[in-house]
Design an enzyme around this catalytic site. Sequence first.
Site, PDB file in Angstrom:
ATOM      1  N   CYS A 157       0.803  -1.234   0.000  1.00 33.64           N
ATOM      2  CA  CYS A 157       0.000   0.000   0.000  1.00 33.64           C
ATOM      3  C   CYS A 157       0.828   1.272   0.000  1.00 33.64           C
ATOM      4  O   CYS A 157       0.314   2.341  -0.313  1.00 33.64           O
ATOM      5  CB  CYS A 157      -0.970   0.002   1.171  1.00 33.64           C
ATOM      6  SG  CYS A 157      -0.170   0.305   2.765  1.00 33.64           S
ATOM      7  N   GLU A 171     -21.183  11.020   0.458  1.00 35.54           N
ATOM      8  CA  GLU A 171     -21.473   9.691  -0.099  1.00 35.54           C
ATOM      9  C   GLU A 171     -21.946   9.697  -1.543  1.00 35.54           C
ATOM     10  O   GLU A 171     -21.797   8.709  -2.253  1.00 35.54           O
ATOM     11  CB  GLU A 171     -22.585   9.027   0.732  1.00 35.54           C
ATOM     12  CG  GLU A 171     -22.246   8.802   2.175  1.00 35.54           C
ATOM     13  CD  GLU A 171     -23.471   8.328   2.937  1.00 35.54           C
ATOM     14  OE1 GLU A 171     -23.589   7.122   3.165  1.00 35.54           O
ATOM     15  OE2 GLU A 171     -24.325   9.170   3.275  1.00 35.54           O
ATOM     16  N   CYS A 222      -4.307   5.282  -1.996  1.00 36.15           N
ATOM     17  CA  CYS A 222      -5.070   6.267  -1.230  1.00 36.15           C
ATOM     18  C   CYS A 222      -6.533   5.887  -1.375  1.00 36.15           C
ATOM     19  O   CYS A 222      -6.990   5.618  -2.487  1.00 36.15           O
ATOM     20  CB  CYS A 222      -4.819   7.682  -1.760  1.00 36.15           C
ATOM     21  SG  CYS A 222      -5.906   8.902  -1.003  1.00 36.15           S
TER      22      CYS A 222
END
Length: 1345
Positions: free
Chosen positions: A52, A1276, A152
């Site tokens: 990552c 969202e 990310c």
Amino acid sequence: MPCPPPSDELVFFVNGRKVIERNVDPEGTLLTFLRKNLRLTGTKYACGGGGCGACTVMVSKNDPVSKKIRHFSVTACLVPICSLYGTAVTTVEGIGSIKTRIHPVQERIAKCHGTQCGFCTPGMVMSMYTLLRNHPQPSEEQLMEALGGNLCRCSGYRPILESGRTFCMDSDGCQQKRTGQCCLDQEESASSTPGRRNEISTKLFSKEEFQPLDPTQELIFPPELLRMTENPEKRTLSFYGERVTWISPGTLKDLLQLKVKHPEAPLILGNTSLGPTVKSQGQFHPILLSPARIPELSVVTKTSEGLTIGAGCSLAQMKDILAERISELPEEKTQTYQALLKQLQSLAGQQIRNMASLGGHIVSRHCYSDLNPVLAVGNAALNLVSAEGTRQIPLNEHFLAGLESTDLKPEEILESVYIPHSRKGEFVSAFRQAQCQQNALPHVNASMRVLFKEGTDSVEDLSIAYGGVGTTTVCAQKSCQQLLGRRWNELMLDEACRLLLDEVSLPGSALGGRVEFKRTLVVSFLFKFYLEVLQELKKLAKLLSVPDSRRYPDISDRFLSAIKDFSVTTPRGVQTYQSVDSCQPLRDPVGHPIMHLSGLKHATGEAMFCDDIPVVDRELFMVLVTSSRAHAKIISIELSEALELPGVVDVITAEDIPGTNGAEDDRFLAVDEVLCVGQIICAVVAETDIQAKRATEKVKITYEDLEPVIFTIQDAIKHNSFLCPEKKLEKGNVEEAFEKVDQTVEGEVHVGGQEHFYMETQRVLVIPKTEDKELDIFVSTQDPTHVQKTVSATLNIPINRITCHVKRVGGGFGGKVGRPAALGAIAAVGAVKTGHPIRLVLDREDDMLITGGRHPLFGKYKVGFMNNGRIKALDVECYINGGCTLDDSEMVTEFLILKLENAYKIRNLRFRGRACRTNLPSNTAFRGFGFPQGTLVTESCITAVAARCGLLPEKIREKNMYKTVDKTIYKQAFSPEPLIRCWNECLDKSSFHSRRTQVDEFNKKNYWKKKGIAVVPMKFSVGFAATSYHQAAALVHIYTDGSVLVTHGGNELGQGIHTKMLQVASRELKIPMSYMHICETSTAAVPNTIATAASIGADVNGRAVQNACQILLKRLEPIIKKNPEGTWEDWIEAAFEQRISLSATGYFRGYKAFMDWDKGEGDPFPYYVYGAACSEVEIDCLTGAHKKIRTDIVMDACCSLNPAIDIGQIEGSFIQGMGLYTTEELKYSPEGILYSRSPNEYKIPTITDVPEEFNVSLLPSSQTPLTIYSSKGLGESGMFLGSSVFFAIADAVASVRRERDIAEDFTVQSPATPEWVRMACADQFTEMIPRDDPKTFKPWSIPIA
């Protein structure tokens, strides 16, 4: 136990300071050393497997061969501490600090809004910093390459790239500038016109503010290390640990003698192969030999016949060596080198390429190796050396199969690899297909080489090798042998396909699954090679004016695009928003693109996360023990072996819980029965994390399996296994409407689950106080009050004894609403029982196994419509896979049903939803809360109707969209005017109609590549469907120096809530933000808070902060009236003297919201966010790969509190949604074990997945009186807009299927992975592969939706 002999001194430098370690543990990593020994917590622990990039640091060493200092980025979690002898390490703290001076990289990533939660930021900073140390003015390609290994989950990458691009040569930041017109220039000239109001702006940061990069100011390489490498230590260094000895010889001779003495000891250089297997599979080697100090292993030799590369060279060095050699030699000699270079460009991320050695890569013989197939077909040879001498063996199928006669002997090492030049008339190619373009292990890779008899197209030699289709690289020797002497034509191709499918056979139960896809790739790659070679032969014939050049088969121009791979390009785009009114006071920050409050601290590593809190006195570490069975009775738990291990203090079981152990059907610690693999049974408490982890392996649990075991939605339906009653909404008369329509279509939609993959895993620190049973809990959560209440009930103590603290959270996305409460409760039981502080930090594997994610969905629909595309009736039935306990599944089902209609007015509707109980970990809240899955069903109906009517999907969308003020299916009134504006503006800004024509033209001209374009509208409802969940409180203190402390009930998850709250306070108190501070979210300061979720955190907490500030300002009014010319400080001093309270609690009672499910009506949502997105893609029909060409998003944000933060939220959620619909695939074994438990197996989007052109526009001149300053919550809504990429891929696939006259298929599968795309583009290759009867084998994985 015998005491090990004393170790040598380990000498290296960290941030310019010398480190001498005398008792180093060879099992330790650089990451652990930095965080625990040196307290440098800027380097983050996120995955532990190098996948990552959160732990990226720079290592510098003096290269003994080139005599130059090499700077390279590495992932500290994989770097063995003992390997650092003689190196200099630079961490994020070493390049700049807000206390002294920040580095330009740190400044720019923050000011360009490239940080949200900030957990990945130090890794991003260090990748960019290392790039700039090597290339102070890098190209954009180098920037993309440098960041390819960094993940990310928040930002969508665009602003991170934007910050990096400011350092690049020829960087203009705008694609229009090549035409002489820059969007920024246009905006500036427009906004400078006097008297203009509410201009449109495209400027989120000002380049003029940036400090210049001055390479002369960087840390120098320590002179002491230069002297050490000039006079290298020749003696062998040994480092002894409790279990492992690390031996680092100084000469090749010593290494060879050690290999005789310890033949089983592995050689370790980059640790990129050994490290992950030690971690995940528990492999153990008592002796490790490090050849890092032996220059002979890094020697590169060029001859007229070929190239010899030292086995110790890193893959990054190999890449540079090959690129240099390719530039020096004629093309005919570099075929193999070009194939290797192509594979190296997409092999892992930059950090892994910097660490992994060529020798290690070859000798590991991984089945997915990208280089071994090329080396095998390229006739590479391995130069081996031992104490007895040297010998050379071919890197061929026998070596790759590990046959003893052709392998390294135990005492031998690989010294170098010889790669011969390619010859005249020889062609070499390499291929790979992975889940995504970069930093992903291949599903299948291949390399192929053909040599023709001079001047002919007759095959003299042929070699083909594949990876990913066996336990190691597979060479198709028999097939190649049978094809010798054949002409390079379609007859040969057909025969070759048949032979290869016979020889390279994969059983139906093969590891990794995707069997039919892999078989198809075997022949698809061959076809690509066939075309490539044919094209080259024709070019050569033309060049040499061969008269009989027509003897080569013709290639249709429509086939030529099959040869080209998708290139990696740097994304660009324009972000558009409405500037603040010119009458707004300059000190008022509302509406301005203010940098995230913690942005600079994120970039310097000084932002403290939960696990960055220094070790507390007497602290113990907790590790969880989880079930290995999906449904079983617990017969016994044997703890004695675990308790006997050194450092182990206790094992916490259900019997230790003094209060309630969760709910009756959802236990924190299992009692008598387990319901899924990954259920927590007990927890080991030990002095260190390593001791606790080792002890978990010694906890012996005896099970008795129970029936039934249910994993899939279909099984749950069959067994009538549901978590809650059916939820249903109905409007009109569906049955009657179906009888009156022209046509009906029925279809199915399967949407896979999604892992939250927050960069910071779940973590909690519980500190028991010495009196009154008080506890301090530091936890990474979206809902500290829920943690507080849960711990109270579990310990059976009042809530007022427990204080939860949340400084910041490294990403949540819904995954830190409910789960942290259970983990906090278990840790609290351990703290109370032992009397010690307890730290619990989940490994990435455990986090993914235990915590659940987005609910997989199975939807069935029947839609009735007229021939003109008007939909008259829609009946949808949705089932979600809830896992083994209720959790949020009932609420997700409700929200899914409420939101299913999306933007469409259909007069006759029936929506039904059920949550299935299965033996999988419980699924939970996730950004969008059912909307991204459910609305995919609705939009799939639209595309099915379009296909049946022979109309374009956008026409069907337009025809059925809400047009005037109306009521939803649940009878809530709303105006769709902003929806229509977003739709029209998106069509306009994206030039949709002209691009649709261009896509059609492209598709006519290309057979093997197709483009697709799609535009989707969105009506997203914000908030919880209950009034009590919309309340919020704040506490504002003004101190006597005039400084202000703001506390509120929201939690900083990366969404910038603290920044927005200070903007609100600044406007209300009419003072600059610099006067203000937010410390943390604490249940002691603001009690009874609601979870920061449902997109309304800034809305409701902003109202509470506004209320508190207004109360304070009202108290100050008389003083300000008395002294209007006074300063803020004067007024505060006077208020204190007059005994006026300078502290106020603000409160917002919340938006009204309710839903009556019996009546099927209500006003469940305060308001809607509207938007539209258009995306264009190109797919490769032969491999299933796709490229995102362009995305345009228009979002109705009304009056944005902070356009930079809001645009960041839109981009981040869009990319996360795009991941859900394209690459993020959860794989479960037939026993219910989650396979995809790391970034290696689970692919979230990387920097190369961002659309080439990515434009976001906030709809101007939009108002809503309901919310604070007429802003909207955007956390969202962007998630679903990622489906525009899915429907663009589906559009391209539909074009293929129409052209090939394949029957329409109304079964929709999400994600649209390369496997799905390839198999949907059926052709002669998918037809020729063998297919197994599913009854004859056990599959590797099962679909759970």
